[in-house]
Scaffold this motif. Structure first.
Motif, mmCIF file in Angstrom:
data_model
loop_
_atom_site.group_PDB
_atom_site.id
_atom_site.type_symbol
_atom_site.label_atom_id
_atom_site.label_comp_id
_atom_site.label_asym_id
_atom_site.label_seq_id
_atom_site.Cartn_x
_atom_site.Cartn_y
_atom_site.Cartn_z
ATOM 1 N N PHE A 158 0.489 -1.636 0.329
ATOM 2 C CA PHE A 158 0.492 -0.102 -0.106
ATOM 3 C C PHE A 158 0.751 1.312 0.164
ATOM 4 C CE2 PHE A 158 -2.485 -3.110 1.871
ATOM 5 C CZ PHE A 158 -3.684 -2.507 0.609
ATOM 6 N N ASP A 159 0.162 2.466 -0.695
ATOM 7 C CA ASP A 159 1.646 3.765 -1.093
ATOM 8 C C ASP A 159 1.236 4.511 0.932
ATOM 9 O OD1 ASP A 159 1.950 3.490 -3.385
ATOM 10 O OD2 ASP A 159 0.379 3.955 -4.449
ATOM 11 N N GLN A 160 -0.397 4.304 1.117
ATOM 12 C CA GLN A 160 -0.174 4.479 2.214
ATOM 13 C C GLN A 160 -1.000 4.168 3.035
ATOM 14 O OE1 GLN A 160 0.348 8.312 2.546
ATOM 15 N NE2 GLN A 160 0.181 7.605 4.584
ATOM 16 N N ILE A 161 -0.851 4.470 4.508
ATOM 17 C CA ILE A 161 -1.515 3.740 5.581
ATOM 18 C C ILE A 161 -1.415 4.818 6.669
ATOM 19 C CG2 ILE A 161 -1.157 1.573 7.119
ATOM 20 C CD1 ILE A 161 1.241 1.069 5.870
ATOM 21 N N TYR A 162 -3.179 4.483 6.445
ATOM 22 C CA TYR A 162 -3.436 5.506 8.007
ATOM 23 C C TYR A 162 -3.648 4.446 9.117
ATOM 24 C CZ TYR A 162 -4.724 8.402 3.607
ATOM 25 O OH TYR A 162 -4.503 9.061 2.592
ATOM 26 N N THR A 163 -3.696 5.459 10.062
ATOM 27 C CA THR A 163 -4.063 4.786 11.459
ATOM 28 C C THR A 163 -4.483 5.813 12.026
ATOM 29 O OG1 THR A 163 -2.082 4.013 11.906
ATOM 30 C CG2 THR A 163 -2.886 4.130 13.989
ATOM 31 N N PHE A 164 -6.394 4.808 12.563
ATOM 32 C CA PHE A 164 -7.395 5.171 13.358
ATOM 33 C C PHE A 164 -7.418 4.755 14.806
ATOM 34 C CE2 PHE A 164 -8.554 6.551 8.479
ATOM 35 C CZ PHE A 164 -9.476 7.629 8.848
ATOM 36 N N ALA A 165 -6.779 5.306 16.117
ATOM 37 C CA ALA A 165 -6.899 5.391 17.178
ATOM 38 C C ALA A 165 -7.499 5.971 17.629
ATOM 39 C CB ALA A 165 -5.439 5.221 17.287
ATOM 40 N N ASP A 166 -7.668 5.442 19.068
ATOM 41 C CA ASP A 166 -9.295 6.282 19.662
ATOM 42 C C ASP A 166 -8.759 7.229 20.443
ATOM 43 O OD1 ASP A 166 -10.669 3.682 19.433
ATOM 44 O OD2 ASP A 166 -10.078 2.788 21.157
ATOM 45 N N GLY A 167 -8.749 8.066 20.328
ATOM 46 C CA GLY A 167 -8.790 9.409 21.194
ATOM 47 C C GLY A 167 -9.039 9.557 22.375
ATOM 48 N N ASP A 168 -7.379 8.443 23.253
ATOM 49 C CA ASP A 168 -7.302 8.404 24.522
ATOM 50 C C ASP A 168 -5.246 8.575 24.577
ATOM 51 O OD1 ASP A 168 -6.860 6.188 23.554
ATOM 52 O OD2 ASP A 168 -8.947 5.523 24.842
ATOM 53 N N ILE A 189 -8.370 11.774 15.888
ATOM 54 C CA ILE A 189 -9.388 11.305 16.131
ATOM 55 C C ILE A 189 -10.035 12.299 17.722
ATOM 56 C CG2 ILE A 189 -10.613 9.649 17.565
ATOM 57 C CD1 ILE A 189 -10.076 9.207 15.086
ATOM 58 N N PRO A 190 -11.081 12.864 17.308
ATOM 59 C CA PRO A 190 -10.840 13.810 18.820
ATOM 60 C C PRO A 190 -11.179 13.833 20.161
ATOM 61 C CG PRO A 190 -12.700 13.927 16.886
ATOM 62 C CD PRO A 190 -11.540 13.344 16.666
ATOM 63 N N ALA A 191 -10.809 13.441 21.388
ATOM 64 C CA ALA A 191 -10.567 12.929 22.624
ATOM 65 C C ALA A 191 -11.723 13.022 23.261
ATOM 66 C CB ALA A 191 -10.252 14.049 23.549
ATOM 67 N N ASN A 196 -16.425 4.686 15.314
ATOM 68 C CA ASN A 196 -17.415 3.928 15.580
ATOM 69 C C ASN A 196 -18.469 5.467 16.277
ATOM 70 O OD1 ASN A 196 -19.803 2.624 17.259
ATOM 71 N ND2 ASN A 196 -19.547 2.140 15.642
ATOM 72 N N SER A 197 -17.862 6.173 17.049
ATOM 73 C CA SER A 197 -18.493 7.446 17.297
ATOM 74 C C SER A 197 -18.840 8.196 16.601
ATOM 75 C CB SER A 197 -17.592 7.922 18.619
ATOM 76 O OG SER A 197 -17.154 8.662 18.501
ATOM 77 N N ILE A 198 -17.706 8.839 16.006
ATOM 78 C CA ILE A 198 -17.563 9.033 15.153
ATOM 79 C C ILE A 198 -19.206 9.515 13.660
ATOM 80 C CG2 ILE A 198 -16.242 10.711 13.489
ATOM 81 C CD1 ILE A 198 -14.138 10.764 14.675
ATOM 82 N N TYR A 199 -18.620 7.350 13.517
ATOM 83 C CA TYR A 199 -19.600 7.360 12.472
ATOM 84 C C TYR A 199 -21.376 7.293 12.510
ATOM 85 C CZ TYR A 199 -21.739 3.255 9.281
ATOM 86 O OH TYR A 199 -22.421 3.076 8.022
#
Length: 213
Positions: A158-168, A189-191, A196-199
């Motif tokens: 993959f050319d780009q990898i994004y990390t979606f981690a919890d806001g903590d 991700i906001p604190a 899932n909460s954003i979705y």
């Protein structure tokens, strides 16, 4: 990597089918999933279920959400999430449980075969499923401690990898680790929030716009 026997694969398939069937008559868990954006179609896509009529050996998972690990060759693992309305940490109740002897695996590896040059890595199974529902191919890792070195090879193309981690704090540690391990780009991700909460609050565009930011 652990190779499953034909008998183990049959057991996994039987378990997942049973717990999916349990879900069809469990309106309380259906409502819980709907509240997290998983309607009947989405629950079926990821083969989510609930442990009501459990298989032998799964007595300790009674009442939990069953989250299967699906691959092109079938089910290779199942993890079980607590559904009780309480603070798991204060009640000394593990939020997630796995089966004894089961090997840690990447969740939602079917998304690795989707078209595109970008992949997301989420902290947890349901967040990975949520990203996938939003049109963002994603795999899930159940915490930084579970990371296996060979998983990085799954992401090499993959050319780009994004990390979606919890806001903590734990999420920031997870994002920092993946930035070093696989050169992943942390997505802010906001604190107090997670994918899932954003979705649930903002829909698919709420997650997509985080990448553009």
């Amino acid at each position: 990597m652990q190779t499953l026997s034909a008998e183990q694969r049959r057991f996994f398939e039987q378990a997942v089918s049973t717990y999916q069937s349990n879900l069809t008559s469990d309106t309380s868990v259906q409502a819980y999933l709907m509240g997290r954006g998983f309607g009947p179609a989405e629950a079926a896509t990821f083969r989510l279920g609930v442990v009501r009529r459990h298989l032998v050996g799964h007595e300790g998972f009674a009442g939990r959400l069953a989250i299967p690990y699906l691959t092109p060759t079938g089910v290779v693992n199942i993890r079980f999430r607590c559904l009780r309305q309480h603070d798991c940490a204060s009640e000394d109740c593990p939020k997630y449980l796995g089966m004894d002897g089961a090997e840690n695996r990447l969740y939602n590896v079917l998304d690795l075969k989707k078209p595109g040059r970008a992949i997301c890595v989420a902290e947890g199974e349901l967040d990975a499923a949520t990203l996938s529902m939003a049109g963002l191919p994603a795999v899930g890792v159940p915490g930084v401690e579970s990371w296996q070195d060979h998983w990085g090879r799954c992401l090499e193309d993959f050319d780009q990898i994004y990390t979606f981690a919890d806001g903590d704090k734990a999420g920031r540690r997870f994002a920092k680790f993946l930035a070093k391990e696989v050169r992943a780009r942390p997505v802010r991700i906001p604190a107090g929030e997670d994918c899932n909460s954003i979705y649930v609050k903002e829909g698919p565009n709420g997650l997509r716009k985080l990448i553009s930011e």
